[in-house]
Design an enzyme around this catalytic site. Structure first.
Site, PDB file in Angstrom:
ATOM      1  N   GLY A 196       0.778  -1.239   0.000  1.00  0.00           N
ATOM      2  CA  GLY A 196       0.000   0.000   0.000  1.00  0.00           C
ATOM      3  C   GLY A 196       0.803   1.280   0.000  1.00  0.00           C
ATOM      4  N   SER A 197       0.628   2.125  -1.010  1.00  0.00           N
ATOM      5  CA  SER A 197       1.337   3.391  -1.065  1.00  0.00           C
ATOM      6  C   SER A 197       0.819   4.220  -2.231  1.00  0.00           C
ATOM      7  CB  SER A 197       2.845   3.165  -1.184  1.00  0.00           C
ATOM      8  OG  SER A 197       3.523   4.365  -0.925  1.00  0.00           O
TER       9      SER A 197
END
Length: 228
Positions: A196-197
């Site tokens: 996640g980013s």
């Protein structure tokens, strides 16, 4: 350059190989111990269900579609990642360009593909990694305060475009494949961000942005801008 359309396929990204093997062994060992070690099987069924769902999410996270962009790539900027457009605005870029740029930011949730593609054809001019914080990736300060990697690409027309991979609250490892001086192309992987980013793309002022805030993107497929 026009590319022939091919059937899209799904595979597991090489960045996930060790994680998935270790996860599979852990699931196997824990569930085997519970199954053979307990007379009451209810705890086994509960743990087995939870562990299999978690492992399924991990497999989904590391999936890596084989995608080819269909069309002419001249002056085209494609989405470097699957996700949601969370920023489309003019900003001051202070690490490389030191001037005003258009920034398009794509946030990747846990369920998105986390492979990153080159947004343009060209030559890699600069690659740099900067240590930093691990704030939530959708926050405005994440672009400048979080751990990140920068890749600057010069297009065949001489226009420089920056793609910045940014770590988030859960993403603690950024992988960048780009090396200075190499030619790079749309359809090739630029890197991978685990768990996640977001990816920011910095474009020259005057670039025609073709996506809007909140729009969902598909990496290497969605055209996000056209260079002037």
């Amino acid at each position: 350059m026009v590319r022939l359309k091919k059937l899209k396929k799904i595979r597991i990204h090489r960045e996930g190989t060790h994680t998935l093997i270790a996860g599979f062994l852990l699931v196997l060992i824990v569930n085997s111990a519970l199954y053979f070690g307990l007379e009451c099987k209810i705890p086994f069924y509960v743990v087995a269900a939870i562990s299999l769902i978690t492992y399924g999410i991990m497999v989904n996270f590391f999936r890596c579609p084989i995608r080819l962009f269909n069309g002419d790539t001249e002056k085209i900027v494609v989405a470097p990642a699957d996700g949601k457009v969370v920023v489309v605005e003019e900003v001051n870029e202070t690490e490389y360009f030191h001037d005003r740029r258009l920034m398009v930011s794509i946030f990747m949730s846990l369920v998105n593909v986390h492979a990153n593609w080159y947004p343009v054809d060209g030559t890699v001019k600069k690659v740099a990694h900067q240590n930093g914080k691990f704030m939530k990736a959708w926050l405005p300060k994440a672009s400048t305060d979080n751990e990140r990697s920068m890749v600057v690409i010069e297009t065949p027309e001489g226009i420089e475009v920056m793609a910045r991979q940014i770590a988030g609250a859960m993403a603690r490892r950024i992988v960048t494949y780009a090396t200075v001086g190499e030619e790079c192309y749309i359809d090739e992987h630029m890197g991978f961000i685990k768990f996640g980013s977001r990816v920011d793309v910095y474009l020259p002022l005057g670039t025609e942005v073709l996506v809007s805030l909140g729009q969902m993107t598909t990496g290497n497929q969605t055209v996000i801008a056209k260079l002037k």
